[in-house]
Design a protein around this motif. Structure first.
Motif, PDB file in Angstrom:
ATOM      1  N   ASN A  57      52.554 -11.640 -42.087  1.00 53.41           N
ATOM      2  CA  ASN A  57      53.376 -12.433 -42.499  1.00 53.41           C
ATOM      3  C   ASN A  57      54.627 -12.254 -41.979  1.00 53.41           C
ATOM      4  N   GLN A  58      54.913 -13.599 -42.740  1.00 56.84           N
ATOM      5  CA  GLN A  58      56.221 -13.889 -42.649  1.00 56.84           C
ATOM      6  C   GLN A  58      57.314 -13.486 -43.837  1.00 56.84           C
ATOM      7  N   GLN A  59      56.540 -13.368 -45.062  1.00 56.56           N
ATOM      8  CA  GLN A  59      57.288 -12.936 -45.890  1.00 56.56           C
ATOM      9  C   GLN A  59      56.334 -12.062 -47.058  1.00 56.56           C
TER      10      GLN A  59
ATOM     11  N   TYR B 128      57.526  -3.013 -41.658  1.00 52.90           N
ATOM     12  CA  TYR B 128      57.520  -4.314 -42.196  1.00 52.90           C
ATOM     13  C   TYR B 128      58.803  -5.067 -41.066  1.00 52.90           C
TER      14      TYR B 128
ATOM     15  N   ALA C 174      51.049  -6.696 -44.462  1.00 49.28           N
ATOM     16  CA  ALA C 174      51.775  -8.724 -44.348  1.00 49.28           C
ATOM     17  C   ALA C 174      52.565  -7.716 -42.886  1.00 49.28           C
TER      18      ALA C 174
ATOM     19  N   ASN D 207      49.030  -8.355 -41.095  1.00 43.88           N
ATOM     20  CA  ASN D 207      48.663  -9.731 -41.047  1.00 43.88           C
ATOM     21  C   ASN D 207      49.963 -11.021 -39.912  1.00 43.88           C
TER      22      ASN D 207
END
Length: 314
Positions: free
Chosen positions: A197-199, A258, A192, A195
């Motif tokens: 990713n927000q979640q 993250y 995540a 990439n």
């Protein structure tokens, strides 16, 4: 256990087996018998018989097993029950018949009833129904414990049974389809982050509590107890402390760096509400874990990042 003893580590390429090999080698044991699945199928009785007849191991660490998380157990119940029974029956029987001095059987904390009092004492075994999401694996491991006890009672075979809590560390399985919760979270948060990713979605409510033991600590306990413990009773191997899955996710999020949010998929099962081992018997035998969870997760994450080429992550 003299330094040139013939020692067979069954499952030496797995998480537990590889850690036991590292520990033995670090302590100077240099006569290790190691055979991968490509040369020795432990599910095949004739193959196991031929191996023991040829090599006559003096000590056996039975760390080989078909393992996986909730999804894998629910998807492949027949394989989890049958293959683990085959491995255990073949190795324990061959070790006895070919004169092994001692066998150390590795079970799992999932052998205990789903709603047993916490922390889990060794005497709670077989006092209630199992957790349905991993009962196939648990029943196989219980059978392994009882086979060790039966061979001790009937034949005087020196077999001991150790019950580790949830394990993690270098060499873990990071395949999201069949891994356990900690390596799955490490991979999810790492990918995540890469990439953007927000979640990150995690299974269940996050409220179940779990205990985590670094596999190098387990290996140290296995070697020490193989040297010193001679009893029929099972021994819990853990740290005696637990953490909620949500708290674990927050820890992994921090260690991986993250920056997004954690979302719970409550349509997915939680599994057992709590699983904390009582380790008073282990402590009385003179052993305690030394690797903290934060240090262990950080080390495991570094190993995952550094070993992307060969990491077990489909």
């Amino acid at each position: 256990m003299h330094l040139n003893a013939r020692i067979f580590v069954a499952g030496h390429r797995g998480l537990v087996g590889s850690a036991i090999v590292r520990r033995l080698q670090a302590e100077g044991y240099d006569n290790l018998l190691l055979a991968g699945r490509d040369t020795l199928d432990l599910r095949d009785r004739e193959s196991v018989e031929a191996f023991f007849a040829a090599h006559k191991p003096e000590y056996v660490f039975l760390a080989a097993a078909k393992v996986g998380g909730i999804h894998a157990n629910e998807t492949y119940p027949a394989e989890f029950l049958l293959q683990n029974l085959q491995i255990q029956n073949n190795v324990i029987d061959a070790a006895y018949r070919h004169g092994a001095s001692k066998l150390t059987f590795l079970g799992s904390s999932c052998i205990y009833p789903k709603l047993a009092p916490q922390p889990l004492k060794e005497e709670y075994l077989l006092t209630g129904p199992l957790e349905p999401t991993n009962e196939w694996y648990a029943i196989a491991k219980i059978a392994g414990i009882k086979l060790c006890q039966a061979y001790r009672r009937q034949y005087g075979f020196n077999a001991i049974s150790l019950m580790p809590t949830n394990l993690y560390g270098p060499g873990d399985n990071f395949d999201l389809a069949n891994s356990h919760v900690l390596p799955a979270l490490i991979r999810k948060f790492h990918e995540a982050k890469l990439n953007g990713n927000q979640q990150v979605v995690m299974w269940g409510t996050g409220t179940p509590r779990r205990e985590f033991l670094h596999v190098d600590d387990l290996a140290d306990a296995c070697v020490q107890l193989t040297r010193t413990y001679e009893g029929e009773e099972i021994i819990n191997v853990g740290v005696g402390e637990d953490i909620s899955i949500r708290e674990l996710a927050e820890l992994v999020k921090e260690i991986t760096g993250y920056q997004g949010e954690i979302v719970n998929d409550t349509s997915k099962p939680d599994g057992t509400p709590r699983k904390l081992l009582d380790v008073s018997r282990l402590h009385a035998l003179g052993w305690q874990a030394t690797i903290s969870l934060s240090d262990g997760v950080e080390q495991t994450y570094r190993w995952f990042v550094d070993n992307q080429a060969q990491v077990r992550a489909a």
